[in-house]
Motif scaffolding. Structure first.
Motif, PDB file in Angstrom:
ATOM      1  N   ARG A 222       3.214 -18.348  29.727  1.00  0.00           N
ATOM      2  CA  ARG A 222       1.910 -18.899  29.368  1.00  0.00           C
ATOM      3  C   ARG A 222       0.934 -18.799  30.547  1.00  0.00           C
ATOM      4  NH1 ARG A 222       3.618 -23.486  27.962  1.00  0.00           N
ATOM      5  NH2 ARG A 222       4.156 -23.163  25.775  1.00  0.00           N
ATOM      6  N   GLN A 223       1.422 -19.042  31.753  1.00  0.00           N
ATOM      7  CA  GLN A 223       0.563 -18.945  32.928  1.00  0.00           C
ATOM      8  C   GLN A 223       0.109 -17.503  33.164  1.00  0.00           C
ATOM      9  OE1 GLN A 223      -0.946 -20.929  34.904  1.00  0.00           O
ATOM     10  NE2 GLN A 223      -0.043 -22.942  34.553  1.00  0.00           N
ATOM     11  N   ARG A 224       0.987 -16.549  32.931  1.00  0.00           N
ATOM     12  CA  ARG A 224       0.584 -15.139  33.068  1.00  0.00           C
ATOM     13  C   ARG A 224      -0.527 -14.811  32.081  1.00  0.00           C
ATOM     14  NH1 ARG A 224       5.223 -10.823  34.594  1.00  0.00           N
ATOM     15  NH2 ARG A 224       6.456 -12.067  36.046  1.00  0.00           N
ATOM     16  N   LEU A 225      -0.394 -15.298  30.861  1.00  0.00           N
ATOM     17  CA  LEU A 225      -1.394 -15.029  29.837  1.00  0.00           C
ATOM     18  C   LEU A 225      -2.753 -15.606  30.240  1.00  0.00           C
ATOM     19  CD1 LEU A 225      -2.062 -13.969  26.984  1.00  0.00           C
ATOM     20  CD2 LEU A 225      -1.350 -16.199  26.097  1.00  0.00           C
ATOM     21  N   PHE A 226      -2.781 -16.879  30.622  1.00  0.00           N
ATOM     22  CA  PHE A 226      -4.054 -17.503  30.997  1.00  0.00           C
ATOM     23  C   PHE A 226      -4.633 -16.870  32.260  1.00  0.00           C
ATOM     24  CE2 PHE A 226      -2.757 -21.141  28.274  1.00  0.00           C
ATOM     25  CZ  PHE A 226      -3.933 -21.301  27.577  1.00  0.00           C
ATOM     26  N   HIS A 227      -3.760 -16.457  33.183  1.00  0.00           N
ATOM     27  CA  HIS A 227      -4.243 -15.868  34.433  1.00  0.00           C
ATOM     28  C   HIS A 227      -4.853 -14.496  34.196  1.00  0.00           C
ATOM     29  CE1 HIS A 227      -4.390 -15.177  38.777  1.00  0.00           C
ATOM     30  NE2 HIS A 227      -3.848 -13.992  38.576  1.00  0.00           N
ATOM     31  N   GLN A 228      -4.253 -13.683  33.324  1.00  0.00           N
ATOM     32  CA  GLN A 228      -4.705 -12.308  33.119  1.00  0.00           C
ATOM     33  C   GLN A 228      -5.838 -12.189  32.095  1.00  0.00           C
ATOM     34  OE1 GLN A 228      -3.668  -9.368  34.556  1.00  0.00           O
ATOM     35  NE2 GLN A 228      -2.448 -10.517  36.028  1.00  0.00           N
ATOM     36  N   VAL A 229      -5.863 -13.090  31.114  1.00  0.00           N
ATOM     37  CA  VAL A 229      -6.872 -13.016  30.056  1.00  0.00           C
ATOM     38  C   VAL A 229      -8.013 -13.951  30.441  1.00  0.00           C
ATOM     39  CG1 VAL A 229      -7.315 -13.242  27.581  1.00  0.00           C
ATOM     40  CG2 VAL A 229      -5.066 -12.498  28.388  1.00  0.00           C
ATOM     41  N   GLY A 230      -8.991 -13.418  31.144  1.00  0.00           N
ATOM     42  CA  GLY A 230     -10.045 -14.249  31.709  1.00  0.00           C
ATOM     43  C   GLY A 230     -10.915 -14.950  30.681  1.00  0.00           C
ATOM     44  N   TRP A 231     -11.029 -14.396  29.480  1.00  0.00           N
ATOM     45  CA  TRP A 231     -11.912 -15.002  28.481  1.00  0.00           C
ATOM     46  C   TRP A 231     -11.243 -16.128  27.709  1.00  0.00           C
ATOM     47  CZ3 TRP A 231      -9.918 -15.007  23.639  1.00  0.00           C
ATOM     48  CH2 TRP A 231      -8.992 -14.030  23.301  1.00  0.00           C
ATOM     49  N   LEU A 232      -9.926 -16.297  27.831  1.00  0.00           N
ATOM     50  CA  LEU A 232      -9.184 -17.195  26.953  1.00  0.00           C
ATOM     51  C   LEU A 232      -9.581 -18.662  27.132  1.00  0.00           C
ATOM     52  CD1 LEU A 232      -7.084 -17.572  24.790  1.00  0.00           C
ATOM     53  CD2 LEU A 232      -5.289 -17.431  26.534  1.00  0.00           C
ATOM     54  N   SER A 233      -9.516 -19.172  28.358  1.00  0.00           N
ATOM     55  CA  SER A 233      -9.873 -20.581  28.591  1.00  0.00           C
ATOM     56  C   SER A 233     -11.341 -20.856  28.268  1.00  0.00           C
ATOM     57  CB  SER A 233      -9.563 -20.980  30.038  1.00  0.00           C
ATOM     58  OG  SER A 233      -8.157 -21.083  30.236  1.00  0.00           O
TER      59      SER A 233
END
Length: 420
Positions: A222-233
């Protein structure tokens, strides 16, 4: 009481001028019906909310920190989990060290994240209450100027009280930093809450080391996803803010319960019960069609996050921990249960993440990987317009066929452009 305060005239009717004068005096004194200047300061009000949540959390039991060797064991296990994930996702390891934190530290670490989520809702709730309460005011009275600030502050106080109780429950229940689906920690790596993990495993027939490894594997993904996908948060926050702007409150329905005709036949217990219902109605405001659409979009996006985490971590466990399937099933049931982690968004905005939606999301990520490979699957996250929508979750094959059709159309347009 109103007569003794001089707010009722000789004819028994409310003296609106007297009310105006009294409220102006209360406003001038800086204190109105128990509301202090600090309550009207957003920074001070937020500090008070988080301090109250921490005190309530600490009062419910001990929350010891881990010994140094225990923290090192968690860090080593997280490194192992990260090495497993390298094979099953194109997203890089952020390279930040894992951390073990107490419940109070979880509240401190997520404070700014929670504030960014709930303050637009508090503002929207206050604006809606102010609009509703000032409609139909007596002619010649500046009722909006008189009651507006009071209504906004009152809505904020009620919501913060509710938020404090919800955060207290989540702080004693959450196992990892992003388990609720939002990345509330900024600039940090994998985070676990050992006290809650120990409490969770008390009556669980599972190896503690295996459970910790599975939790670290899921949290790392989950941390990899949030870290790499800048638009998500930012997208999740934007949906919450849009939802807040659409809040409306049906004060007529509330007023009907408190009409003089009804009050005459009520006991004090009835009045107290209705008072509680009125407060609940502020936290479950009448939803518009726009709000329902926003909640649907928010639910789909959160389901895509959880479905991706389920799929990627499941692929890693299938190779490296084939015996851990039972632990994964326990965590799925935990997510589906009406626990504090699932209920916090349901209580605060009415979002109930469906377990079926998460299963559908996991299926579509599996279908995309089968069709495009790991790189192609994770590339879908490169833009918010590229991720699957609710229709695709119902029919995973429709997403891959849509992608092929779009690619063919794009190729044809490029061909025409080059020919000309």
């Amino acid at each position: 009481m109103l007569r003794q305060m001089g707010l009722v005239g000789d004819d028994g009717e409310l003296d609106l001028n007297a009310i105006m004068q009294r409220m102006q005096q209360m406003q001038a004194s800086g204190r109105m019906w128990g509301i202090t200047p600090a309550d009207q300061d957003p920074d001070a009000a937020w500090r008070t909310t988080m301090t109250s949540a921490k005190q309530a959390t600490e009062a419910q039991g001990p929350d010891p920190e881990l010994m140094p060797h225990e923290r090192e064991a968690v860090i080593d296990a997280e490194r192992l989990a990260q090495s497993w994930l390298n094979e099953f996702t194109a997203f890089d390891n952020p390279g930040l060290p894992a951390r073990t934190i107490t419940r109070s530290q979880w509240l401190d670490g997520t404070s700014a994240g929670w504030r960014s989520i709930v303050e637009p809702i508090i503002e929207g709730l206050g604006e809606a209450l102010q609009r509703s309460s000032t409609e139909g005011a007596p002619e010649g009275m500046d009722f909006g100027a008189m009651m507006g600030p009071l209504m906004k502050t009152s809505a904020s106080l009620m919501y913060r009280e509710r938020l404090k109780r919800e955060l207290t429950k989540v702080a004693r229940d959450t196992l990892t930093g992003t388990e609720i689906g939002f990345n509330l920690f900024q600039g940090t790596g994998v985070v676990v809450v050992p006290s809650n993990i120990a409490q969770f495993t008390e009556n669980l027939d599972a190896d503690d080391t295996d459970l910790m490894l599975v939790l670290l594997l899921r949290e790392s993904a989950r941390q990899r996803l949030f870290h790499q996908v800048g638009w998500l948060s930012p997208q999740l926050l934007a949906l919450m803010t849009h939802y807040a702007r659409e809040i409306t409150i049906d004060l007529d329905a509330i007023a009907e319960r408190l009409s003089p005709e009804n009050l005459q036949s009520m006991s004090m217990e009835d009045i107290a019960r209705i008072g509680e219902e009125v407060q609940v109605s502020f936290f479950r405001p009448a939803t518009t069609d726009v709000q329902m659409e926003i909640l649907d979009r928010l639910g789909v996006l959160l389901a895509l996050v959880e479905g991706w985490v389920d799929h990627v971590s499941g692929r890693a466990m299938e190779k490296w921990m084939p015996h851990a399937g039972r632990i994964s099933e326990v965590l799925r049931r935990r997510r589906a249960a009406e626990g504090p982690v699932r209920s916090v968004l349901k209580e605060l905005i009415g979002l109930d993440l469906s377990p079926r939606l998460v299963r559908d999301a996991e299926n579509i990520w599996a279908a995309i990987e089968h069709d495009r490979g790991i790189e192609g699957r994770d590339e879908v996250w490169s833009h918010p317009d590229m991720v699957p929508n609710a229709r695709h979750l119902e029919d995973p094959l429709s997403f891959t066929s849509d992608g092929e059709s779009a690619s063919d159309d794009l190729d044809e347009e490029l061909r025409k452009l080059l020919d000309s």
